[in-house]
Write a protein that holds these residues in place. Structure first.
Motif, PDB file in Angstrom:
ATOM      1  N   PHE A  87       0.838  -1.211   0.000  1.00  0.00           N
ATOM      2  CA  PHE A  87       0.000   0.000   0.000  1.00  0.00           C
ATOM      3  C   PHE A  87       0.869   1.254   0.000  1.00  0.00           C
ATOM      4  N   ASN A  88       1.926   1.241   0.800  1.00  0.00           N
ATOM      5  CA  ASN A  88       2.798   2.416   0.873  1.00  0.00           C
ATOM      6  C   ASN A  88       3.517   2.676  -0.452  1.00  0.00           C
ATOM      7  N   CYS A  89       3.806   1.618  -1.191  1.00  0.00           N
ATOM      8  CA  CYS A  89       4.388   1.801  -2.526  1.00  0.00           C
ATOM      9  C   CYS A  89       3.366   2.396  -3.484  1.00  0.00           C
ATOM     10  N   LEU A  90       2.119   1.908  -3.417  1.00  0.00           N
ATOM     11  CA  LEU A  90       1.081   2.399  -4.319  1.00  0.00           C
ATOM     12  C   LEU A  90       0.741   3.854  -4.049  1.00  0.00           C
ATOM     13  N   SER A  91       0.775   4.260  -2.786  1.00  0.00           N
ATOM     14  CA  SER A  91       0.357   5.616  -2.435  1.00  0.00           C
ATOM     15  C   SER A  91       1.506   6.623  -2.408  1.00  0.00           C
ATOM     16  N   GLY A  92       2.722   6.185  -2.721  1.00  0.00           N
ATOM     17  CA  GLY A  92       3.835   7.109  -2.821  1.00  0.00           C
ATOM     18  C   GLY A  92       4.618   7.325  -1.542  1.00  0.00           C
ATOM     19  N   VAL A  93       4.272   6.614  -0.482  1.00  0.00           N
ATOM     20  CA  VAL A  93       4.998   6.761   0.785  1.00  0.00           C
ATOM     21  C   VAL A  93       6.382   6.127   0.673  1.00  0.00           C
ATOM     22  N   TYR A  94       6.452   4.945   0.052  1.00  0.00           N
ATOM     23  CA  TYR A  94       7.720   4.276  -0.203  1.00  0.00           C
ATOM     24  C   TYR A  94       8.002   4.275  -1.703  1.00  0.00           C
ATOM     25  N   ARG A  95       9.275   4.272  -2.042  1.00  0.00           N
ATOM     26  CA  ARG A  95       9.678   4.142  -3.440  1.00  0.00           C
ATOM     27  C   ARG A  95      10.427   2.832  -3.610  1.00  0.00           C
ATOM     28  N   PRO A  96       9.837   1.850  -4.267  1.00  0.00           N
ATOM     29  CA  PRO A  96      10.485   0.547  -4.411  1.00  0.00           C
ATOM     30  C   PRO A  96      11.727   0.620  -5.295  1.00  0.00           C
ATOM     31  N   GLN A  97      12.642  -0.320  -5.068  1.00  0.00           N
ATOM     32  CA  GLN A  97      13.883  -0.339  -5.838  1.00  0.00           C
ATOM     33  C   GLN A  97      13.682  -0.931  -7.241  1.00  0.00           C
ATOM     34  N   GLU A  98      12.706  -1.814  -7.376  1.00  0.00           N
ATOM     35  CA  GLU A  98      12.465  -2.456  -8.670  1.00  0.00           C
ATOM     36  C   GLU A  98      10.960  -2.555  -8.921  1.00  0.00           C
ATOM     37  N   GLY A  99      10.631  -2.774 -10.203  1.00  0.00           N
ATOM     38  CA  GLY A  99       9.244  -2.989 -10.569  1.00  0.00           C
ATOM     39  C   GLY A  99       8.586  -1.751 -11.143  1.00  0.00           C
ATOM     40  N   SER A 100       7.322  -1.894 -11.498  1.00  0.00           N
ATOM     41  CA  SER A 100       6.565  -0.790 -12.081  1.00  0.00           C
ATOM     42  C   SER A 100       5.130  -0.814 -11.579  1.00  0.00           C
ATOM     43  N   VAL A 101       4.545   0.364 -11.500  1.00  0.00           N
ATOM     44  CA  VAL A 101       3.131   0.522 -11.155  1.00  0.00           C
ATOM     45  C   VAL A 101       2.540   1.510 -12.147  1.00  0.00           C
ATOM     46  N   ARG A 102       1.558   1.057 -12.903  1.00  0.00           N
ATOM     47  CA  ARG A 102       0.895   1.920 -13.877  1.00  0.00           C
ATOM     48  C   ARG A 102      -0.570   2.062 -13.491  1.00  0.00           C
ATOM     49  N   PHE A 103      -1.008   3.304 -13.411  1.00  0.00           N
ATOM     50  CA  PHE A 103      -2.387   3.609 -13.028  1.00  0.00           C
ATOM     51  C   PHE A 103      -3.033   4.413 -14.151  1.00  0.00           C
ATOM     52  N   LEU A 104      -4.073   3.856 -14.741  1.00  0.00           N
ATOM     53  CA  LEU A 104      -4.750   4.468 -15.888  1.00  0.00           C
ATOM     54  C   LEU A 104      -3.745   4.823 -16.995  1.00  0.00           C
ATOM     55  N   GLY A 105      -2.790   3.922 -17.190  1.00  0.00           N
ATOM     56  CA  GLY A 105      -1.823   4.084 -18.261  1.00  0.00           C
ATOM     57  C   GLY A 105      -0.624   4.944 -17.925  1.00  0.00           C
ATOM     58  N   GLU A 106      -0.586   5.542 -16.725  1.00  0.00           N
ATOM     59  CA  GLU A 106       0.524   6.414 -16.331  1.00  0.00           C
ATOM     60  C   GLU A 106       1.387   5.739 -15.276  1.00  0.00           C
ATOM     61  N   ASP A 107       2.676   6.016 -15.324  1.00  0.00           N
ATOM     62  CA  ASP A 107       3.602   5.488 -14.326  1.00  0.00           C
ATOM     63  C   ASP A 107       3.364   6.201 -12.998  1.00  0.00           C
ATOM     64  N   LEU A 108       3.142   5.410 -11.949  1.00  0.00           N
ATOM     65  CA  LEU A 108       2.819   5.993 -10.648  1.00  0.00           C
ATOM     66  C   LEU A 108       4.038   6.129  -9.749  1.00  0.00           C
ATOM     67  N   LEU A 109       5.048   5.289  -9.968  1.00  0.00           N
ATOM     68  CA  LEU A 109       6.204   5.293  -9.082  1.00  0.00           C
ATOM     69  C   LEU A 109       7.005   6.583  -9.225  1.00  0.00           C
ATOM     70  N   GLY A 110       7.585   7.021  -8.115  1.00  0.00           N
ATOM     71  CA  GLY A 110       8.383   8.236  -8.111  1.00  0.00           C
ATOM     72  C   GLY A 110       7.598   9.483  -7.782  1.00  0.00           C
ATOM     73  N   ASN A 111       6.264   9.376  -7.752  1.00  0.00           N
ATOM     74  CA  ASN A 111       5.427  10.521  -7.398  1.00  0.00           C
ATOM     75  C   ASN A 111       5.242  10.604  -5.885  1.00  0.00           C
ATOM     76  N   LYS A 112       5.165  11.812  -5.372  1.00  0.00           N
ATOM     77  CA  LYS A 112       4.904  12.010  -3.957  1.00  0.00           C
ATOM     78  C   LYS A 112       3.440  11.694  -3.649  1.00  0.00           C
ATOM     79  N   PRO A 113       3.129  11.428  -2.364  1.00  0.00           N
ATOM     80  CA  PRO A 113       1.749  11.057  -2.018  1.00  0.00           C
ATOM     81  C   PRO A 113       0.690  12.050  -2.476  1.00  0.00           C
ATOM     82  N   ASP A 114       0.973  13.369  -2.436  1.00  0.00           N
ATOM     83  CA  ASP A 114      -0.025  14.339  -2.855  1.00  0.00           C
ATOM     84  C   ASP A 114      -0.289  14.261  -4.353  1.00  0.00           C
TER      85      ASP A 114
END
Length: 294
Positions: free
Chosen positions: A64-91
């Motif tokens: 959950f913390n990776c999905l919501s931007g609290v943690y930034r994982p070292q590997e992998g990808s998360v795409r939400f509605l076609g956009e890359d979600l990783l690396g974004n801050k929680p806001d």
């Protein structure tokens, strides 16, 4: 009271039938030499209620913390509605349409129910500080419209009697509803439910389950739920991901995972003593029925 779908029009998503709105691929999160999440992959479709379960410390909240931007994982990808979600801050993640109901209630105790829910509308208030100080024209119109939406959520969650009470004075079960209401006020396209019935009694659990089902029916809203209540998970979820020590061990329908040998081993150890997940869910339902009968 107008239907929730009319109040929260921003929850709708434009995706093709059968196309996932969230795609998680080989997510890996490490803290020093410890792997909290190890190669987790799943997707969530529009309107689906997806559950993540596992023993304590299995990595559910870390996901959950990776999905919501609290943690930034070292590997992998998360795409939400076609956009890359990783690396974004929680806001930024919240602005993109991902809202979270927290396991540990994150409300302002000294503010009223109404004010706490209005905080969930902050990203929808587009006027500047000066306009807000004057409180005329555009600012006043926006404030009234957002307050109307909050009142619709209050009616939907059946907390009208508490709307002007400071949250710190409320019973625990009502606070959890307010926590859910604040997440809804953000008009999410994906709702993360972090142990929504933790610490609740049978009656409060049944109420929360009803609200979750109503949200799904009225908004066709995709939800990911982390929960230890196996009865609730098996009753509500379309699909279930089971993780243990950060690694996925089963993914499928509730009927499939509750009979999976790897899942049983993760919960019970190598021995064959103790109830299966199916028996655990049935026992929870029996207790609930007994409480209702009283």
């Amino acid at each position: 009271m107008r239907p929730l779908s009319e109040a929260l029009t921003g929850t709708s998503v434009d995706v093709a039938e059968g196309q996932p709105i969230l795609e998680v691929h080989d997510l890996v999160l490490r803290f020093g030499g410890t792997t909290a999440v190890g190669g987790v992959s799943f997707d969530v479709e529009r309107g689906e209620l997806f559950a993540i379960i596992g023993p304590n410390g299995a990595g559910k909240t870390s996901i959950f913390n990776c999905l919501s931007g609290v943690y930034r994982p070292q590997e992998g990808s998360v795409r939400f509605l076609g956009e890359d979600l990783l690396g974004n801050k929680p806001d930024v993640v919240a602005d993109k349409g991902v809202a979270r109901m927290f396991q540990n209630i994150e409300l302002f105790d000294n503010l009223t129910v109404l004010d706490n829910l209005m905080l969930g509308r902050h990203q929808h208030l587009r006027y500047g500080m000066l306009a807000g100080m004057v409180y005329r024209g555009r600012a006043k119109h926006a404030e009234l419209e957002n307050r109307r939406i909050v009142e619709d959520i209050i009616d939907f969650l059946e907390i009208e009697a508490f709307r002007k009470f400071p949250v710190g004075m409320l019973p625990y079960g009502v606070k959890k509803r307010v926590e859910l209401g604040r997440a809804l006020a953000m008009e999410p396209k994906l709702l993360l439910l972090d142990e929504p019935v933790a610490g609740m009694n049978v009656e409060e659990t049944e109420d929360m389950a009803r609200f979750i089902l109503d949200i799904r029916t009225e908004l066709d809203l995709a939800m990911i739920m982390v929960e230890h209540d196996m009865g609730l998970v098996m009753d509500l979820a379309d699909r279930v991901l089971v993780v243990d020590f950060g690694k996925p061990i089963a993914l499928g329908t509730p009927e499939h995972v509750q009979n999976d040998p790897e899942v049983i081993r993760a919960y019970l150890g190598e021995g064959d003593q103790g109830p299966t997940l199916q028996e655990e869910a049935a026992a929870a339902e029996a207790v609930a029925a007994e409480e209702v009968g009283r």
